[in-house]
Design a protein around this motif. Sequence first.
Motif, PDB file in Angstrom:
ATOM      1  N   UNK A  64       0.817  -1.213   0.000  1.00 17.18           N
ATOM      2  CA  UNK A  64       0.000   0.000   0.000  1.00 17.18           C
ATOM      3  C   UNK A  64       0.846   1.257   0.000  1.00 17.18           C
ATOM      4  N   UNK A  65       1.928   1.237   0.796  1.00 18.01           N
ATOM      5  CA  UNK A  65       2.831   2.400   0.814  1.00 18.01           C
ATOM      6  C   UNK A  65       3.508   2.589  -0.531  1.00 18.01           C
ATOM      7  N   UNK A  66       3.853   1.461  -1.187  1.00 17.51           N
ATOM      8  CA  UNK A  66       4.466   1.551  -2.522  1.00 17.51           C
ATOM      9  C   UNK A  66       3.495   2.139  -3.543  1.00 17.51           C
ATOM     10  N   UNK A  67       2.215   1.722  -3.433  1.00 11.53           N
ATOM     11  CA  UNK A  67       1.205   2.253  -4.369  1.00 11.53           C
ATOM     12  C   UNK A  67       1.013   3.747  -4.165  1.00 11.53           C
ATOM     13  N   UNK A  68       0.967   4.162  -2.893  1.00 14.66           N
ATOM     14  CA  UNK A  68       0.850   5.595  -2.609  1.00 14.66           C
ATOM     15  C   UNK A  68       2.067   6.348  -3.145  1.00 14.66           C
ATOM     16  N   UNK A  69       3.245   5.741  -2.973  1.00 15.02           N
ATOM     17  CA  UNK A  69       4.474   6.383  -3.479  1.00 15.02           C
ATOM     18  C   UNK A  69       4.432   6.524  -4.990  1.00 15.02           C
ATOM     19  N   UNK A  70       3.932   5.496  -5.669  1.00 16.66           N
ATOM     20  CA  UNK A  70       3.835   5.560  -7.127  1.00 16.66           C
ATOM     21  C   UNK A  70       2.842   6.622  -7.569  1.00 16.66           C
ATOM     22  N   UNK A  71       1.717   6.718  -6.820  1.00 17.02           N
ATOM     23  CA  UNK A  71       0.718   7.727  -7.157  1.00 17.02           C
ATOM     24  C   UNK A  71       1.274   9.140  -6.948  1.00 17.02           C
ATOM     25  N   UNK A  72       1.953   9.355  -5.830  1.00 17.61           N
ATOM     26  CA  UNK A  72       2.557  10.670  -5.566  1.00 17.61           C
ATOM     27  C   UNK A  72       3.596  10.997  -6.629  1.00 17.61           C
ATOM     28  N   UNK A  73       4.379   9.994  -7.004  1.00 16.92           N
ATOM     29  CA  UNK A  73       5.390  10.212  -8.045  1.00 16.92           C
ATOM     30  C   UNK A  73       4.736  10.623  -9.371  1.00 16.92           C
ATOM     31  N   UNK A  74       3.613   9.954  -9.688  1.00 16.83           N
ATOM     32  CA  UNK A  74       2.901  10.293 -10.930  1.00 16.83           C
ATOM     33  C   UNK A  74       2.367  11.722 -10.887  1.00 16.83           C
ATOM     34  N   UNK A  75       1.822  12.124  -9.721  1.00 19.57           N
ATOM     35  CA  UNK A  75       1.288  13.484  -9.594  1.00 19.57           C
ATOM     36  C   UNK A  75       2.399  14.535  -9.667  1.00 19.57           C
ATOM     37  N   UNK A  76       3.560  14.223  -9.078  1.00 16.07           N
ATOM     38  CA  UNK A  76       4.660  15.186  -9.074  1.00 16.07           C
ATOM     39  C   UNK A  76       5.314  15.324 -10.447  1.00 16.07           C
ATOM     40  N   UNK A  77       5.307  14.266 -11.223  1.00 10.67           N
ATOM     41  CA  UNK A  77       5.936  14.335 -12.556  1.00 10.67           C
ATOM     42  C   UNK A  77       4.996  14.912 -13.609  1.00 10.67           C
ATOM     43  N   UNK A  78       3.714  15.058 -13.258  1.00 11.04           N
ATOM     44  CA  UNK A  78       2.770  15.603 -14.243  1.00 11.04           C
ATOM     45  C   UNK A  78       3.121  17.018 -14.681  1.00 11.04           C
ATOM     46  N   UNK A  79       3.433  17.966 -13.748  1.00 11.67           N
ATOM     47  CA  UNK A  79       3.823  19.319 -14.209  1.00 11.67           C
ATOM     48  C   UNK A  79       5.080  19.312 -15.077  1.00 11.67           C
ATOM     49  N   UNK A  80       6.005  18.389 -14.775  1.00 12.74           N
ATOM     50  CA  UNK A  80       7.216  18.315 -15.600  1.00 12.74           C
ATOM     51  C   UNK A  80       6.865  17.919 -17.029  1.00 12.74           C
ATOM     52  N   UNK A  92       5.896  19.403 -22.692  1.00 10.91           N
ATOM     53  CA  UNK A  92       5.008  19.420 -23.862  1.00 10.91           C
ATOM     54  C   UNK A  92       4.828  20.838 -24.393  1.00 10.91           C
ATOM     55  N   UNK A  93       4.628  21.778 -23.463  1.00  5.18           N
ATOM     56  CA  UNK A  93       4.470  23.179 -23.880  1.00  5.18           C
ATOM     57  C   UNK A  93       5.748  23.683 -24.534  1.00  5.18           C
ATOM     58  N   UNK A  94       6.896  23.358 -23.934  1.00  7.57           N
ATOM     59  CA  UNK A  94       8.176  23.791 -24.488  1.00  7.57           C
ATOM     60  C   UNK A  94       8.412  23.193 -25.864  1.00  7.57           C
ATOM     61  N   UNK A  99       6.056  22.264 -27.991  1.00  6.91           N
ATOM     62  CA  UNK A  99       5.144  22.920 -28.933  1.00  6.91           C
ATOM     63  C   UNK A  99       5.654  24.299 -29.326  1.00  6.91           C
ATOM     64  N   UNK A 100       6.169  25.065 -28.356  1.00  6.86           N
ATOM     65  CA  UNK A 100       6.681  26.400 -28.668  1.00  6.86           C
ATOM     66  C   UNK A 100       7.948  26.311 -29.512  1.00  6.86           C
ATOM     67  N   UNK A 101       8.766  25.296 -29.261  1.00  2.95           N
ATOM     68  CA  UNK A 101       9.964  25.108 -30.085  1.00  2.95           C
ATOM     69  C   UNK A 101       9.579  24.834 -31.530  1.00  2.95           C
ATOM     70  N   UNK A 102       8.514  24.032 -31.713  1.00  2.00           N
ATOM     71  CA  UNK A 102       8.039  23.737 -33.071  1.00  2.00           C
ATOM     72  C   UNK A 102       7.523  25.010 -33.748  1.00  2.00           C
ATOM     73  N   UNK A 103       6.845  25.890 -32.969  1.00  2.00           N
ATOM     74  CA  UNK A 103       6.344  27.144 -33.535  1.00  2.00           C
ATOM     75  C   UNK A 103       7.485  28.063 -33.930  1.00  2.00           C
ATOM     76  N   UNK A 104       8.512  28.109 -33.079  1.00  4.38           N
ATOM     77  CA  UNK A 104       9.672  28.946 -33.406  1.00  4.38           C
ATOM     78  C   UNK A 104      10.363  28.426 -34.659  1.00  4.38           C
TER      79      UNK A 104
END
Length: 352
Positions: free
Chosen positions: A45-61, A66-68, A70-75
């Motif tokens: 259970x702790x491992x699953x929570x750790x994996x979920x937290x890891x997934x949430x933390x890597x989402x902004x990255x 993805x945004x970078x 897309x902007x590189x492609x526009x440039x």
Amino acid sequence: MKLRSHLLLANGASIALILVSVSIIYRRMLLSWDGYLLVVSATIGAAAVSLLVHALLTRPLAKGLEVLTAETRRVANGDFNGVVPCIGPREFRQLAAQFNQMADRLHRMFKQLRASETARSELIANVSHDLRTPMASIQAFVEALQDDVVRDPASFERYLHTIRHETKRLGVLIDDLFELSRLEAGDRRMNRQRVAVDTLLLEALESQYLLLREKRVAIDVRIPDRAGAVWIDPFDIKRALVNLLQNALRYAPEGSTVRLEAAASEDEGWMALSIADEGPGLPEADKERVFERFYRADPSRGRSGGEGAGLGLAIVKSIAHRHGGVVGVESEPGKGSRFWLTVPRTESDRNR
């Protein structure tokens, strides 16, 4: 595979390795089967929570990348108007800020490049036109003289006078082009000297004595009692003043007044030199472009009338910028024009 998938896979593999290791350790601790299952379940259970937290933390990255991307492609496609949001960890925010700065610099560089290409095309077109007109005139008159079309002395002399006039126009155009290219390239070193303001204005007037007498205009010179001296290249500034004076005389009505004035600018370290006429003046649109190369406020009085190639004011601007000064014009239609440039004063004058 995407970066986020790589990170999640790496995290899952490390958790699986930990679970296997912990399971073996727990089994060797001689726990009861129920206790063993309880401890293993808690670890999973702790491992699953750790994996979920890891997934949430890597989402902004992942979103930032993805945004970078897309902007590189526009440039890459020539669109510099996009902005990468500064989100995520500090390193990503720094990367986004640097990317935005790079895109802004590229945008300015491409605008300058396009402007330079446009100016180069206009320069070639204008030079070709200004060279072709006198050349065609000279060729026509020379052919007429060679074919004995002209026989009376008066017409012969008139043809020679026209050829001499067109040749002079070519010489002035070539000299102006050469001088402007040297000024903009910075090939000629400046020879700064301390020059009295009154001497500078009087020498400019003396060089145009014949033109002044021909135009029959009155001259009004206004110099402060304590004008002092300026720290300039006298050859350059005299050339600029002569160009301004010729421009004023070109449009000044016969019997009008041309005013030369020297005055301290708002910054006491600079002197403003101006020449004003009582000519037709300039509309607002022309005031913004009058210092451009080959630009003529009144095209009808330019190429066809032999009134100059439109380089004089561009040379004035280049000379003023070489001295660290600025140029400007004040004008209203029907009320004349006042052109001015600022030049640096000497150290002794600044400390007065």
